[in-house]
Design a protein around this motif. Structure first.
Motif, PDB file in Angstrom:
ATOM      1  N   VAL A 178       0.903  -1.292   0.023  1.00  0.00           N
ATOM      2  CA  VAL A 178       0.028  -0.087   0.022  1.00  0.00           C
ATOM      3  C   VAL A 178       1.023   1.245  -0.071  1.00  0.00           C
ATOM      4  O   VAL A 178       1.786   1.296   0.881  1.00  0.00           O
ATOM      5  CB  VAL A 178      -0.989  -0.043   1.365  1.00  0.00           C
ATOM      6  N   HIS A 179       0.479   2.116  -0.886  1.00  0.00           N
ATOM      7  CA  HIS A 179       1.515   3.305  -0.985  1.00  0.00           C
ATOM      8  C   HIS A 179       0.699   4.415  -0.648  1.00  0.00           C
ATOM      9  O   HIS A 179      -0.364   4.848  -1.062  1.00  0.00           O
ATOM     10  CB  HIS A 179       1.877   3.634  -2.578  1.00  0.00           C
ATOM     11  N   ALA A 180       1.555   5.553  -0.121  1.00  0.00           N
ATOM     12  CA  ALA A 180       1.081   6.827   0.300  1.00  0.00           C
ATOM     13  C   ALA A 180       0.719   7.488  -0.901  1.00  0.00           C
ATOM     14  O   ALA A 180       1.227   7.615  -1.988  1.00  0.00           O
ATOM     15  CB  ALA A 180       2.038   7.483   1.071  1.00  0.00           C
ATOM     16  N   VAL A 181      -0.572   8.337  -0.829  1.00  0.00           N
ATOM     17  CA  VAL A 181      -0.975   9.032  -2.035  1.00  0.00           C
ATOM     18  C   VAL A 181      -0.461  10.538  -2.333  1.00  0.00           C
ATOM     19  O   VAL A 181      -0.536  11.063  -3.328  1.00  0.00           O
ATOM     20  CB  VAL A 181      -2.493   9.215  -2.088  1.00  0.00           C
ATOM     21  N   ARG A 230       2.756  13.209   7.196  1.00  0.00           N
ATOM     22  CA  ARG A 230       3.037  12.610   8.438  1.00  0.00           C
ATOM     23  C   ARG A 230       2.128  11.493   9.080  1.00  0.00           C
ATOM     24  O   ARG A 230       0.900  12.110   8.953  1.00  0.00           O
ATOM     25  CB  ARG A 230       3.444  13.775   9.538  1.00  0.00           C
ATOM     26  N   VAL A 231       2.561  10.374   9.243  1.00  0.00           N
ATOM     27  CA  VAL A 231       1.741   9.484   9.833  1.00  0.00           C
ATOM     28  C   VAL A 231       1.204   9.999  11.156  1.00  0.00           C
ATOM     29  O   VAL A 231       2.028  10.315  12.344  1.00  0.00           O
ATOM     30  CB  VAL A 231       2.596   8.101   9.893  1.00  0.00           C
ATOM     31  N   VAL A 249      -2.295   9.321   7.516  1.00  0.00           N
ATOM     32  CA  VAL A 249      -1.259  10.169   7.138  1.00  0.00           C
ATOM     33  C   VAL A 249      -2.028  11.530   7.003  1.00  0.00           C
ATOM     34  O   VAL A 249      -3.177  11.790   6.288  1.00  0.00           O
ATOM     35  CB  VAL A 249      -0.756   9.890   5.733  1.00  0.00           C
ATOM     36  N   ASP A 250      -1.415  12.608   7.584  1.00  0.00           N
ATOM     37  CA  ASP A 250      -1.949  13.857   7.543  1.00  0.00           C
ATOM     38  C   ASP A 250      -1.070  14.775   6.738  1.00  0.00           C
ATOM     39  O   ASP A 250       0.276  14.587   6.639  1.00  0.00           O
ATOM     40  CB  ASP A 250      -1.629  14.559   8.932  1.00  0.00           C
ATOM     41  N   MET A 301      -6.377  14.375   5.096  1.00  0.00           N
ATOM     42  CA  MET A 301      -5.864  13.356   5.627  1.00  0.00           C
ATOM     43  C   MET A 301      -6.251  12.002   4.744  1.00  0.00           C
ATOM     44  O   MET A 301      -7.408  11.951   4.230  1.00  0.00           O
ATOM     45  CB  MET A 301      -6.542  12.814   7.031  1.00  0.00           C
ATOM     46  N   SER A 302      -5.134  10.965   4.651  1.00  0.00           N
ATOM     47  CA  SER A 302      -5.739   9.768   3.919  1.00  0.00           C
ATOM     48  C   SER A 302      -5.961   8.808   5.100  1.00  0.00           C
ATOM     49  O   SER A 302      -4.847   8.521   5.774  1.00  0.00           O
ATOM     50  CB  SER A 302      -4.595   9.439   2.825  1.00  0.00           C
ATOM     51  N   LEU A 303      -6.456   7.660   5.108  1.00  0.00           N
ATOM     52  CA  LEU A 303      -6.973   6.605   5.642  1.00  0.00           C
ATOM     53  C   LEU A 303      -6.596   5.418   4.927  1.00  0.00           C
ATOM     54  O   LEU A 303      -7.233   5.191   3.988  1.00  0.00           O
ATOM     55  CB  LEU A 303      -8.252   6.381   6.238  1.00  0.00           C
TER      56      LEU A 303
END
Length: 110
Positions: free
Chosen positions: A24-27, A31-32, A47-48, A54-56
């Motif tokens: 799974v990759h950050a979009v 910062r976590v 991730v903020d 934010m992404s969940l």
């Protein structure tokens, strides 16, 4: 993507079917701010991205980042799984602005 329901409320994110263990990759850069088990979401990473965004990433088999870590767009952050209430392997992905979920298809389509 499959819409999900919990406690009668329609979820605003996407369920993306995938094989357990896939990355799974950050979009986007950020910062976590959460990396732990959460009832209903299983192994959850949040991730903020700043400016209220934010992404969940939920239902993960494993989390690869800890709270406070900075991530760049595309960095691996978790491994797909079926933790929480998921009946099948995949990723639940949600975007929020100012704490409110919004349709991620509007954002990723841009």
């Amino acid at each position: 993507p499959v819409p999900r329901e919990e406690a009668g409320a329609t979820w605003k994110g996407l369920f993306i079917r995938s094989v357990t263990g896939e990355m799974v990759h950050a979009v986007a850069d950020g910062r976590v701010v959460y990396a732990d088990w959460l009832r209903g979401f299983g192994n959850l990473l949040i991730v903020d991205h700043g400016a209220g965004f934010m992404s969940l990433y939920a239902y993960n088999e494993g989390l690869l980042r800890k709270v406070g870590e900075m991530v760049r767009a595309g960095d691996p952050v978790a491994e797909v799984g079926a933790s929480g209430q998921s009946a099948e392997s995949g990723l639940y992905f949600e975007l929020r602005r100012d704490g409110k979920p919004f349709d991620p298809m509007r954002w990723v389509a841009q």
